[in-house]
Design an enzyme around this catalytic site. Sequence first.
Site, PDB file in Angstrom:
ATOM      1  CG  HIS A   9      19.403  40.549  86.652  1.00  0.00           C
ATOM      2  ND1 HIS A   9      19.452  41.208  87.868  1.00  0.00           N
ATOM      3  CD2 HIS A   9      18.668  41.334  85.834  1.00  0.00           C
ATOM      4  CE1 HIS A   9      18.767  42.327  87.778  1.00  0.00           C
ATOM      5  NE2 HIS A   9      18.279  42.423  86.561  1.00  0.00           N
ATOM      6  CG  ASP A  10      21.082  44.064  84.854  1.00  0.00           C
ATOM      7  OD1 ASP A  10      20.394  43.381  84.083  1.00  0.00           O
ATOM      8  OD2 ASP A  10      20.612  44.889  85.657  1.00  0.00           O
TER       9      ASP A  10
ATOM     10  CD  GLU B 199      19.204  48.767  88.524  1.00  0.00           C
ATOM     11  OE1 GLU B 199      19.955  48.200  87.739  1.00  0.00           O
ATOM     12  OE2 GLU B 199      18.056  49.137  88.193  1.00  0.00           O
TER      13      GLU B 199
ATOM     14  CG  ASP C  69      13.534  43.408  90.433  1.00  0.00           C
ATOM     15  OD1 ASP C  69      13.505  44.641  90.269  1.00  0.00           O
ATOM     16  OD2 ASP C  69      14.532  42.697  90.232  1.00  0.00           O
TER      17      ASP C  69
ATOM     18  CG  ASP D   3      14.172  47.722  87.283  1.00  0.00           C
ATOM     19  OD1 ASP D   3      15.246  47.109  87.207  1.00  0.00           O
ATOM     20  OD2 ASP D   3      13.598  48.247  86.305  1.00  0.00           O
TER      21      ASP D   3
HETATM   22  C1  GLC Z   1      17.404  47.244  85.569  1.00  0.00           C
HETATM   23  C2  GLC Z   1      17.388  45.740  85.539  1.00  0.00           C
HETATM   24  C3  GLC Z   1      17.630  45.280  84.142  1.00  0.00           C
HETATM   25  C4  GLC Z   1      16.528  45.803  83.280  1.00  0.00           C
HETATM   26  C5  GLC Z   1      16.375  47.313  83.423  1.00  0.00           C
HETATM   27  C6  GLC Z   1      15.066  47.768  82.872  1.00  0.00           C
HETATM   28  O1  GLC Z   1      18.641  47.765  85.235  1.00  0.00           O
HETATM   29  O2  GLC Z   1      18.300  45.221  86.453  1.00  0.00           O
HETATM   30  O3  GLC Z   1      17.717  43.888  84.038  1.00  0.00           O
HETATM   31  O4  GLC Z   1      16.772  45.498  81.939  1.00  0.00           O
HETATM   32  O5  GLC Z   1      16.406  47.747  84.755  1.00  0.00           O
HETATM   33  O6  GLC Z   1      14.013  47.349  83.685  1.00  0.00           O
END
Ligand code: GLC
Length: 564
Positions: free
Chosen positions: A339-340, A262, A98, A204
Amino acid sequence: MKTQWWKNAVGYQIYPRSFHDSNGDGIGDLRGIIEKLDYIHRLGVDCLWICPFYRSPMDDNGYDVSDFYDIDPTFGTLADAKELIEKAHALKIRVILDLVLNHTSDQHPWFIESRKSTDNPRRDYYIWRKPRFDQQGNRIPPTNWASFFEGSCWKYDEMTDEYYMKIFSDKMPDLNWENQNLRNEMAAMTQWWLDFGVDGFRVDAIAHLAKDMTFTDSLQAANSLGVVPDWSKFSNRKELFGYLHELHDNVLNKYDCLTVGEVGGGANVTDAVNYAGYHARAFNMVFNFDHIWHNGAQGDPMKKETQIVTNVVTLKQTFDRWIQGMDKKGWIPHYWLNHDHPRVINQYGDPQRFHRESGCMLGTILLTLPGTPFIYNGEEIGMTNVDYDDIGLFNDVWAKNIYADLISRLPKSQVLAYLRRTSRDNARTPMQWDSSSNAGFTNGTPFQRVVGNYTVINVKDQETDSKSILNAYRQLIRLRKHGHLHNVLVHGDFELLDAENKDVFAYRRSDADTTVWVIANFRGATIDFILPDQPKCVHYDNYGSTEISQAIKLQPYQALILER
Ligand code: GLC
Ligand code: CA
């Protein structure tokens, strides 16, 4: 040479904290993953995405990085990371990390320097602005923009009497990508990990690298905290593509690696082509969020459980929009959850009445869509949302902030019910390996309470049950990767069947040689369905049939893969 190996891959996402604890401190770690590589290998996946394990104060479970070049001691050492990558490679499993480019921890040495004075050499690595004052003379933030984790996206810092920008938590200051030195540092770090041996990155929060640097207030309506959730101020802005091209041309393009961005903040298919089209010079693919929440579980916390029903039509339309929109233009990944998000079996299945059936059904869809599927750890055994009845049991910084906001206005039981269906903790509970205490996740006290159903939902029991969700995922992965359907499932055309059907998600996958129908009932009731034709053979049926006629009575959550 560029092999585009990721087109044929099946991904598996690991949340290291929750996966397996090797040393009894209650927190999953890299050696824990090494110990489970054999399990991962037998599942049949061949690309691991491991969530952040860099050095971090863990305000946001590792997404707040204080040293990009080191492993947090909770997770292990650089030597463990090396061993993990080498052992995975020996099993022909690739490993992607990540990559957190948007922000650091407030404990990162750059930020510690940056906040010291307005002329510090690192000052400009972050985004600092002077306060404003309202008519009463009260100090207010530089803009009215909200952050994703509640409240303003600005945090006041006494040290220099200025605000820094933070679109996630207060302890995650945003980096200033306008700064060339900062960009060079991030490129060097990215290259360092590729040279270390990783096979790529999930990148990310990539939609947010560029902000509206005119810093003008949003004119949209404010929320209950008096700030405006106007993500356009720092999402998918055109300036960011310059940064991505630079990173791509100088670093990523030199490796046979996979990059999955993402993209949140309302990115649409047109944006996605800019990020991950074949000519985009940015990423190989991007994750979007559009298929989550088609059951109304989010939004109004006062909603009754009976109002939470999957909207199969909009769910299908969403997949269809992305698949058709990216067709021939770029490649797409698919996932049910990460995980979100809440557990998919709670979102779109029925863990109480049809655990096995709905778990297998969801796997059938994921593994027969075009593109690259990513399974989230625990999904392959149908792990469920949390059963917590106290806010003290939640860990997610987002959930805690929401709780603090809602509890003054709503009954406690209602707020907790809301968190049980929306909190990010749902996907972060310890992996359920067996029915021994703490689900075989740790010998110590787990950092987060195991969901109570581990005695009946766990890997060990499902290993020996030929009809389990786990064995269904194995079979489906084999079908996708190794059977004669491989090509049609990965590369074939996609077309919805009976697109208006409110209960059934059905589609055709086809290429010059083969036509496959995937039929999935999303209801806990029998549903009549007529196939386009009489099928030649049944490749998969979660009810175990070997013959299927053209007119079928689909059983609750029945899923079929049929060849014409
Ligand atoms: C992304 C991650 C999340 C995190 C955020 C800030 O959305 O998937 O878990 O809190 O970025 O890094
Ligand atoms: Ca540990």
